[in-house]
Every structure is written in C-alpha cells, then in structure tokens.
Design a protein around this motif. Structure first.
Motif, PDB file in Angstrom:
ATOM      1  N   ALA A  56       0.654   3.876  -3.025  1.00  0.00           N
ATOM      2  CA  ALA A  56      -0.118   5.101  -2.789  1.00  0.00           C
ATOM      3  C   ALA A  56       0.722   6.366  -2.795  1.00  0.00           C
ATOM      4  CB  ALA A  56      -0.854   4.988  -1.456  1.00  0.00           C
TER       5      ALA A  56
ATOM      6  N   LEU B  52       0.834  -1.201   0.000  1.00  0.00           N
ATOM      7  CA  LEU B  52       0.000   0.000   0.000  1.00  0.00           C
ATOM      8  C   LEU B  52       0.867   1.249   0.000  1.00  0.00           C
ATOM      9  CD1 LEU B  52      -2.658   1.587   0.382  1.00  0.00           C
ATOM     10  CD2 LEU B  52      -2.383   1.226   2.859  1.00  0.00           C
TER      11      LEU B  52
ATOM     12  N   LEU C  65      -9.890   3.935   0.827  1.00  0.00           N
ATOM     13  CA  LEU C  65      -8.669   3.665   0.077  1.00  0.00           C
ATOM     14  C   LEU C  65      -8.994   3.287  -1.371  1.00  0.00           C
ATOM     15  CD1 LEU C  65      -6.583   1.620   2.677  1.00  0.00           C
ATOM     16  CD2 LEU C  65      -5.983   3.862   1.746  1.00  0.00           C
TER      17      LEU C  65
ATOM     18  N   ILE D  87      -7.805   6.572  -3.249  1.00  0.00           N
ATOM     19  CA  ILE D  87      -6.349   6.439  -3.402  1.00  0.00           C
ATOM     20  C   ILE D  87      -5.971   5.441  -4.487  1.00  0.00           C
ATOM     21  CG2 ILE D  87      -4.185   5.876  -2.230  1.00  0.00           C
ATOM     22  CD1 ILE D  87      -5.532   8.360  -1.125  1.00  0.00           C
ATOM     23  N   LEU D  88      -6.636   4.309  -4.517  1.00  0.00           N
ATOM     24  CA  LEU D  88      -6.214   3.218  -5.397  1.00  0.00           C
ATOM     25  C   LEU D  88      -7.112   3.094  -6.625  1.00  0.00           C
ATOM     26  CD1 LEU D  88      -5.579   0.645  -2.532  1.00  0.00           C
ATOM     27  CD2 LEU D  88      -3.892   2.090  -3.685  1.00  0.00           C
TER      28      LEU D  88
END
Length: 243
Positions: free
Chosen positions: A100, A96, A215, A219-220
């Motif tokens: 990220a 991660l 997330l 973010i992803l």
C-alpha cells in the motif's frame, strides 16, 4: 544517499542467484527498498523475514538508484512462523504495508503501530488479544493514505452519540435511528473501532469487514488478488480460532 536506523522487514524478493530485494518500513523515511547481497544465504534468510526488526543501513550514489542494504538483526519474530495463525497475521500486516505504501514517504505513526501489532501477536496468548489491534492498524493505514473514515458523527444528523453503523459508500458513521430501514446495506460499527478498548470476536469481525471493504475499494484497487488472498486466509483462521 545514506540512511541508517531501525526498520521492520515487510517484503523480500529474490534477485539474481544469491541476492534479495528487501522492502522495509523505517520510522523517519517510510518504506524503503534495498538490495541485500547474499540475502538468500543460510545466514541471512532468518534475518530477512517479514516482521523482524533490524538495524538497516541504506547506501546509494543517487536517489534514483536501488540502494545497497546491510542489516543487523535487532529482534527476531521468526519463531512465530511455526504457528499458522500468527504467521498469517504477520504475512498480512507486513504485506499490506509493503503493497500500500509509496516508497520514501514518512509514516512515523504507521511504524509505531505496525511494531505494536507485531509485538501484540508475539505477546498475546490467543488471537483475541491482538485481532482488534490489527483492525485498528488497517484503519490507521487508510487514514494515513488519505482515505480515513469519519466515525465521530452521524452522516445524516450530525449527532455524535448512538452511532451504530458505517456507510459502505461514504465511510461515515450512521446513527442507530438514522439507519432505519437501511440496516442491511450498512456495516455494523463496533465501539472499539472508534473509542478503543476491548473487543469480542463479533466486534472484531465487524471491524475487519469495514476496513477490508475500504482497503479493497480505495487502496488495493489494482493489486487485489495476491494480497487480499493473504487477508482471506487470515480471516478464515481467525474464525476457526473464535469457534
């Protein structure tokens, strides 16, 4: 360019016949990539494992050039990879981080927090001892990247007490009374995620549901498949440990 100091290995990719491109998190310069000559050798493979703490030295002639990287092992967490659950936790936390974060931006709080999570995985006799800290790390990463959740006051009333839910749309806390008939569309807010302290398994999974949602959404977005598969494997193993 020359940067030297502690770093946490986050990702390793083979490059050429013998080398490796390594992405590591440093306290003062954030995530940095470097080429390790002989990085796939028998001597360096145990050093270049996600989660290991190393003394790193990056050298490059220009800021745009991929730096040459030399490493010296400071603390190995390689033995944890013999156990499926700790291995899954390290893979996810480091993966991660590598996925990220943009390179070269300092995140000193994330460095300290990631090292703390990895240390907890190493020291705790069971996953319950570190699962809550992993959820808090995810929450911190969201905040560091500008997607922090507001868990201090109710989004509807502004009250700071009796907060029981989190809105999946706004990322803001919702009071128990204000949640009303919308409970099935809200996340349950475990107290430890806001105030710290101990957490039971139900609270851990509630927290991971919240952080996982944001997330994936914020973010992803374009990098979901591989990294979120690692998270899914971790959650599956945590649920088995909780049985």
């Amino acid at each position: 360019m020359r940067i030297e100091g502690l770093a946490i290995i986050c990702a390793v990719r083979g490059h050429g016949e013998h080398g490796a491109v390594v992405r590591a998190l440093t306290p003062d310069n954030g995530l940095l990539a470097g080429y390790v000559r002989g990085g796939r050798s028998r001597r360096l493979r145990p050093v270049l494992m996600p989660g290991n703490l190393v003394h790193a030295e990056y050298r490059a002639r220009t800021a745009e050039q991929l730096a040459g990287l030399t490493v010296e092992l400071t603390h190995s967490r390689a033995p944890l990879f013999a156990e499926p659950l700790p291995a899954a936790a390290i893979d996810w936390a480091c993966g991660l981080t590598a996925t990220a974060l943009a390179e070269g931006l300092a995140h000193p709080r994330l460095f300290v927090a990631l090292d703390g999570v990895l240390g907890a995985v190493e020291a705790a006799p069971s996953a319950r001892g570190w699962a809550a800290s992993l959820a808090r790390y995810e929450l911190l990463l969201l905040a560091e990247l500008g997607f922090g959740l507001d868990l201090r006051r109710c989004a509807v009333t502004g009250a700071e007490d009796d907060l029981a839910y989190v809105s999946p749309r706004s990322g803001k806390a919702v009071g128990r009374a204000a949640g009303g008939g919308h409970v099935d569309r809200l996340f349950r807010l475990p107290p430890f995620l806001r105030d710290g302290g101990a957490a039971g398994w139900d609270e851990v999974f509630d927290a991971l549901a919240i952080t996982g949602h944001f997330l994936a959404r914020d973010i992803l977005v374009d990098r979901k498949a591989d990294i979120l598969a690692a998270r899914a494997r971790l959650i599956h193993r945590l649920r088995r440990a909780a049985e």
